[in-house]
Scaffold this active site. Structure first.
Site, PDB file in Angstrom:
ATOM      1  CB  CYS A 123     -46.844  29.726  -2.076  1.00 25.40           C
ATOM      2  SG  CYS A 123     -45.529  30.163  -3.244  1.00 25.40           S
ATOM      3  CG  HIS A 258     -45.208  30.059   1.294  1.00 24.22           C
ATOM      4  ND1 HIS A 258     -44.533  28.983   0.771  1.00 24.22           N
ATOM      5  CD2 HIS A 258     -44.852  31.125   0.517  1.00 24.22           C
ATOM      6  CE1 HIS A 258     -43.810  29.375  -0.262  1.00 24.22           C
ATOM      7  NE2 HIS A 258     -43.983  30.661  -0.434  1.00 24.22           N
ATOM      8  CG  ASN A 289     -40.389  29.841  -1.738  1.00 24.69           C
ATOM      9  OD1 ASN A 289     -41.211  28.975  -1.969  1.00 24.69           O
ATOM     10  ND2 ASN A 289     -40.685  31.136  -1.822  1.00 24.69           N
TER      11      ASN A 289
END
Length: 333
Positions: A123, A258, A289
């Site tokens: 990420c 993120h 996500n």
């Protein structure tokens, strides 16, 4: 006479020229996922802020998503694809160990024979890629660089895993980076803490799967550990990035963390003490996500919804598997 080697130098400054985005073709609501994890739409919304997540059809892979995002970024930049001489793709979901996603994308978008390589920093991958593109251009090793975060996480999700399965989506975001007369990318604060690598990552190895010792490897996490680390430790990193760039939180136009979890995003913004004037990227609500793709996807959406952000400062920070992190302040195109 002893000759000296030539060591190139490039422009003093760089900036992001444009963003591009691609999301999976299917919107998957919470109700479609709750059965295998014995949960509910209400529970997922309260815990994560996610209403739906975008996932790709079987025929679409991370390379396809990366290509679509890259094409938009190039088109919007006004830079001819043939001038792009570096392509960096951040991903943990290349459908093959090799060749790289980046080399294939470079060819597809018309950037052959650009230098091309993939970055596996989960990420934090997009922030890592921006740091490297900035350094390559200022060192004279590239003129224009394409940085892409691309993931098809639905390929590595276990529908029965309560720790992470309902979080993940598919998508890609791209940025075209090039020279600038004024500073457009601040210093990157980055690092890792591999001692806590078990907190989030793959649960098995490919060799164990090959040898019949384990099922197909999928992502999993220790939710409370990741939450505490993301909120408390990453706030320190974000403050370091602001300090390194020489700005205050009140100077920001946007904050793009993120897209891990809405609770993390909201607590993060609170701990930073951001004023109400700072817009916060919250793309996770309808995209999910998307690991390395989440920062450019969230930024792309913010710019589409708030064109007045152009020219403003944004703090972006990525953090994820292997407890890898990266943060920098950028000028929005």
């Amino acid at each position: 006479m002893i000759r000296s080697i030539v060591q190139p130098t490039g422009p003093a400054h760089t900036r992001i020229y444009s963003y591009g985005a691609a999301r999976g073709e299917i919107a998957v609501p919470n109700d479609d996922l709750v059965g295998p994890i014995d949960s509910s739409d209400e529970w997922i919304r309260q815990r994560t802020g996610i209403v739906t997540r975008m996932r790709a059809v079987a025929e679409t892979d991370a390379i396809d998503l990366a290509t679509d995002a890259a094409r938009e970024a190039i088109e919007r930049s006004g830079v001819d694809a043939s001038l792009v001489d570096a392509v960096i793709v951040a991903t943990v979901s290349n459908p093959k160990q090799t060749p790289s996603v980046s080399a294939i994308v470079a060819d597809r978008v018309g950037a052959n024979p650009a230098a091309a390589y993939d970055v596996n920093a989960a990420c934090a991958g997009f922030a890592y890629g921006i740091a490297q593109a900035d350094a390559l251009i200022r060192a004279g090793a590239a003129n224009y660089a394409l940085v892409i975060g691309a993931e098809k996480l639905s390929d590595v999700v276990d529908p029965t895993d309560r720790s992470i399965s309902f979080l993940l989506g598919d998508g890609a975001g791209a940025a075209l980076v090039g020279p600038s007369d004024t500073p457009g990318i601040g210093p990157t604060v980055w690092g890792s803490d591999g001692s806590k690598a078990d907190a989030v990552g793959m649960n098995h190895t490919l060799t164990d799967f090959r040898d019949g010792k384990a099922p197909w490897p999928t992502l999993r996490q220790e939710g409370p550990t990741v939450f505490r680390w993301a909120v408390w430790e990453m706030v320190k990193v974000a403050r370091q990035a602001l300090e390194a760039a020489g700005i205050e939180a009140s100077d920001l136009a946007a904050f793009v963390p993120h897209q891990a979890n809405m609770r993390i995003i909201d607590e993060f913004a609170k701990q930073l003490g951001l004023p109400d004037t700072v817009l916060v990227g919250r793309d996770i609500e309808t995209t999910g996500n998307t690991s390395a793709a989440s920062i450019p996807l969230a930024t792309h959406r913010l710019l589409a919804e708030h064109p007045e952000l152009s020219g403003g400062l944004a703090l972006q920070i990525g953090f994820g598997a292997g407890l890898v992190f990266g943060a920098q302040v950028v000028v929005l195109p």
